[in-house]
Design an enzyme around this catalytic site. Structure first.
Site, PDB file in Angstrom:
ATOM      1  N   ARG A  68     -10.161   5.120  -3.436  1.00 36.68           N
ATOM      2  CA  ARG A  68      -9.643   3.981  -3.659  1.00 36.68           C
ATOM      3  C   ARG A  68     -10.759   2.871  -3.663  1.00 36.68           C
ATOM      4  O   ARG A  68     -11.692   2.929  -3.045  1.00 36.68           O
ATOM      5  CB  ARG A  68      -8.708   3.624  -2.512  1.00 36.68           C
ATOM      6  CG  ARG A  68      -7.363   4.878  -2.725  1.00 36.68           C
ATOM      7  CD  ARG A  68      -6.068   4.476  -1.981  1.00 36.68           C
ATOM      8  NE  ARG A  68      -4.970   5.507  -2.510  1.00 36.68           N
ATOM      9  CZ  ARG A  68      -4.557   6.531  -1.805  1.00 36.68           C
ATOM     10  NH1 ARG A  68      -5.000   6.789  -0.970  1.00 36.68           N
ATOM     11  NH2 ARG A  68      -3.534   7.124  -2.363  1.00 36.68           N
ATOM     12  N   ASP A  99       0.365   4.657 -10.184  1.00 34.56           N
ATOM     13  CA  ASP A  99       0.646   3.442 -10.834  1.00 34.56           C
ATOM     14  C   ASP A  99      -0.449   2.277 -10.204  1.00 34.56           C
ATOM     15  O   ASP A  99      -0.641   1.479 -11.347  1.00 34.56           O
ATOM     16  CB  ASP A  99       1.988   2.891 -10.216  1.00 34.56           C
ATOM     17  CG  ASP A  99       2.316   2.557  -8.791  1.00 34.56           C
ATOM     18  OD1 ASP A  99       1.528   3.283  -7.981  1.00 34.56           O
ATOM     19  OD2 ASP A  99       2.954   1.882  -8.454  1.00 34.56           O
ATOM     20  N   THR A 122       0.065  12.307  -9.724  1.00 33.12           N
ATOM     21  CA  THR A 122       0.378  12.034  -8.551  1.00 33.12           C
ATOM     22  C   THR A 122       1.604  12.892  -7.961  1.00 33.12           C
ATOM     23  O   THR A 122       2.469  13.299  -8.926  1.00 33.12           O
ATOM     24  CB  THR A 122       1.000  10.451  -8.301  1.00 33.12           C
ATOM     25  OG1 THR A 122       1.530  10.283  -6.892  1.00 33.12           O
ATOM     26  CG2 THR A 122       1.856   9.972  -9.395  1.00 33.12           C
ATOM     27  N   ASP A 124       4.055  12.115  -6.170  1.00 33.65           N
ATOM     28  CA  ASP A 124       4.978  11.156  -5.913  1.00 33.65           C
ATOM     29  C   ASP A 124       6.168  11.099  -6.917  1.00 33.65           C
ATOM     30  O   ASP A 124       7.102  10.836  -6.708  1.00 33.65           O
ATOM     31  CB  ASP A 124       4.747   9.915  -5.383  1.00 33.65           C
ATOM     32  CG  ASP A 124       3.554   9.742  -4.115  1.00 33.65           C
ATOM     33  OD1 ASP A 124       3.670  10.786  -3.470  1.00 33.65           O
ATOM     34  OD2 ASP A 124       3.057   8.564  -4.176  1.00 33.65           O
TER      35      ASP A 124
HETATM   36  P1  ADP Z   1      -2.469   5.378  -7.147  1.00 36.16           P
HETATM   37  O1  ADP Z   1      -3.048   5.306  -8.486  1.00 36.16           O
HETATM   38  O2  ADP Z   1      -2.157   7.045  -6.566  1.00 36.16           O
HETATM   39  O3  ADP Z   1      -1.056   4.721  -7.203  1.00 36.16           O
HETATM   40  P2  ADP Z   1      -3.593   3.400  -5.573  1.00 36.16           P
HETATM   41  O4  ADP Z   1      -2.368   2.598  -5.428  1.00 36.16           O
HETATM   42  O5  ADP Z   1      -4.443   3.585  -4.321  1.00 36.16           O
HETATM   43  O6  ADP Z   1      -3.468   4.817  -6.087  1.00 36.16           O
HETATM   44  O7  ADP Z   1      -4.610   2.619  -6.657  1.00 36.16           O
HETATM   45  C1  ADP Z   1      -5.881   3.436  -6.983  1.00 36.16           C
HETATM   46  C2  ADP Z   1      -6.995   2.265  -7.330  1.00 36.16           C
HETATM   47  O8  ADP Z   1      -6.708   1.952  -8.400  1.00 36.16           O
HETATM   48  C3  ADP Z   1      -7.136   1.269  -6.229  1.00 36.16           C
HETATM   49  O9  ADP Z   1      -8.348   1.622  -5.211  1.00 36.16           O
HETATM   50  C4  ADP Z   1      -7.675   0.232  -7.189  1.00 36.16           C
HETATM   51  O10 ADP Z   1      -9.120   0.566  -7.400  1.00 36.16           O
HETATM   52  C5  ADP Z   1      -7.069   0.345  -8.557  1.00 36.16           C
HETATM   53  N1  ADP Z   1      -5.905  -0.562  -8.397  1.00 36.16           N
HETATM   54  C6  ADP Z   1      -4.801  -0.475  -7.854  1.00 36.16           C
HETATM   55  N2  ADP Z   1      -4.100  -1.544  -8.097  1.00 36.16           N
HETATM   56  C7  ADP Z   1      -4.500  -2.469  -8.852  1.00 36.16           C
HETATM   57  C8  ADP Z   1      -4.462  -3.816  -9.515  1.00 36.16           C
HETATM   58  N3  ADP Z   1      -3.320  -4.257  -9.171  1.00 36.16           N
HETATM   59  N4  ADP Z   1      -5.360  -4.346 -10.338  1.00 36.16           N
HETATM   60  C9  ADP Z   1      -6.636  -3.674 -10.330  1.00 36.16           C
HETATM   61  N5  ADP Z   1      -6.877  -2.288  -9.724  1.00 36.16           N
HETATM   62  C10 ADP Z   1      -5.932  -1.814  -9.170  1.00 36.16           C
HETATM   63  O1  F6P Z   2       0.375   8.742  -3.455  1.00 32.86           O
HETATM   64  C1  F6P Z   2       0.248  10.273  -2.916  1.00 32.86           C
HETATM   65  C2  F6P Z   2       0.319  10.404  -1.456  1.00 32.86           C
HETATM   66  O2  F6P Z   2       0.231  11.670  -0.991  1.00 32.86           O
HETATM   67  C3  F6P Z   2       1.560   9.733  -0.682  1.00 32.86           C
HETATM   68  O3  F6P Z   2       2.834  10.388  -1.083  1.00 32.86           O
HETATM   69  C4  F6P Z   2       1.343   9.376   0.756  1.00 32.86           C
HETATM   70  O4  F6P Z   2       1.895   8.389   1.244  1.00 32.86           O
HETATM   71  C5  F6P Z   2      -0.152   8.764   0.519  1.00 32.86           C
HETATM   72  O5  F6P Z   2      -0.723   9.375  -0.917  1.00 32.86           O
HETATM   73  C6  F6P Z   2      -1.447   9.492   1.412  1.00 32.86           C
HETATM   74  O6  F6P Z   2      -2.492   8.896   1.212  1.00 32.86           O
HETATM   75  P1  F6P Z   2      -3.777   9.271   1.934  1.00 32.86           P
HETATM   76  O7  F6P Z   2      -4.185  10.661   1.376  1.00 32.86           O
HETATM   77  O8  F6P Z   2      -4.756   8.097   1.753  1.00 32.86           O
HETATM   78  O9  F6P Z   2      -3.197   9.136   3.503  1.00 32.86           O
END
Ligand code: ADP
Ligand code: F6P
Length: 316
Positions: A68, A99, A122, A124
């Site tokens: 992240r 997302d 993902t 989820d």
């Molecule tokens: P996932 O993609 O599984 O939903 P995260 O929500 O942690 O996981 O998002 C992954 C990475 O995507 C974040 O650490 C960040 O680098 C980027 N990201 C998330 N949201 C935004 C946003 N609103 N604008 C720009 N980059 C974002």
């Molecule tokens: O988005 C995938 C997921 O496994 C979720 O179901 C859970 O809440 C989260 O990631 C856990 O994140 P981390 O591995 O950072 O604890």
């Protein structure tokens, strides 16, 4: 360029393979970006060949690693990423993630001349434009194996067990596992917790002679320990808790996830070849689709009422 971002999911490696092989098949050069957007900002970019993706189709996790990255949320962070992309000769990016990752890709595409194609990865299943995300099927099968084992011991002792599963604010892992695992109750963020109704349902099950009660709880509602304490205040059941945690994120991808990975990967590259600026590939009614990325992110939530109804009938 290809990267994986956010939480890893089974099937990501199969998708990395499909994207790489399809791009090479069409005459392109491929670069792997390590650790998601962090690797873009810190310039961790490596050459990828057909052999770079040999022997990975069956592996959980992601060989590209994931992370992240807060910096990527700022314009400055994305500008740095853009400069690194240009220096590496990358003009199109495939992002495999959830997302959050899609939102980051959408901003990069909007602010620069980089083309992006997003693949939903993902466990989820929380991206509304696609019926399934990569990793969901494998994760639910992992939950089902655990539920089978838990049921053996719970029914031997006439106990009830709260099984907490992942999913953030999406209850799909809990709901699908509850139906597939023959659970006695399900608690999801979509429906919320009605403690009295849940206690009454479990007591009714005992009266009907059920030897075990399995309650599938989505982490987005509360912890298993918290639900146990709440139930203990209103029932005299012998309760145990299991929090499945990250065991749900690992493991070899199921056939369903491998097929999705293959089809998503081919579609993503074909969209980029067709000149699309920002797309999200997905699956609806078993057909692979490619939506405009912004449109995909704005899709309304799937209607789960029929699945909840099935679950409700069969839990009794
Ligand atoms: P996932 O993609 O599984 O939903 P995260 O929500 O942690 O996981 O998002 C992954 C990475 O995507 C974040 O650490 C960040 O680098 C980027 N990201 C998330 N949201 C935004 C946003 N609103 N604008 C720009 N980059 C974002
Ligand atoms: O988005 C995938 C997921 O496994 C979720 O179901 C859970 O809440 C989260 O990631 C856990 O994140 P981390 O591995 O950072 O604890």
């Amino acid at each position: 360029g290809i990267l994986t971002s956010g939480g890893d999911a089974p099937g990501m490696n199969a998708a990395i393979r499909a994207v790489t092989r399809t791009a090479i098949y069409n005459g392109f050069t491929v670069k792997g970006i390590l650790r998601g957007y962090r690797g873009l900002v810190t310039n961790e970019i490596v050459d990828f060949h057909s052999s770079s993706v040999s022997n990975i189709i069956q592996l959980g996790g992601t060989i590209l690693k994931t992370a992240r990255c807060e910096e990527f949320k700022s314009v400055e962070g994305r500008q740095q990423a853009y400069e690194n992309l240009k220096a590496a000769g990358i003009d199109a990016l495939v992002v495999i993630g959830g997302d959050g990752s899609f939102n980051g890709a959408a901003k990069l595409a909007c602010e620069t001349d980089i083309k992006v194609a997003c693949i939903p990865g993902t466990i989820d299943n929380d991206l509304n434009y696609t019926d399934y995300t990569l990793g969901f099927d494998t994760a639910v099968n992992t939950v089902l194996n655990a539920v089978n084992n838990i049921r053996d011991t719970m029914s031997s002792h006439d106990r009830a067990c709260i099984v907490e599963v992942m999913g953030r604010s999406c209850g799909d892992i809990a709901l699908f596992s509850a139906i597939g695992g023959g659970a006695d109750a399900v608690v999801t963020p979509e429906k919320g917790l009605d403690l009295d109704a849940l206690a009454a349902q479990l007591k009714q099950g005992e009266k009907l002679g059920k030897s075990s009660n399995i309650i599938l709880l989505s982490e987005g509602v509360c912890s298993a320990q918290s639900l146990k304490e709440q139930l203990a205040a209103v029932t005299d059941m012998t309760l145990r808790t299991v929090t499945l945690g990250h065991v749900q994120r690992g493991g070899s991808p199921s056939l369903r996830d491998r097929l999705l990975a293959a089809r998503f990967g081919v579609k993503a590259i074909e969209c980029l070849i067709a000149g699309k600026k920002a797309v999200a590939v997905g699956v609806r009614n078993e057909e692979i689709v490619a939506d405009d990325l912004q449109k995909a992110l704005a899709y309304p939530a799937a209607d789960r009422s029929e699945l909840f109804r099935v679950c409700e009938i069969l839990c009794r």
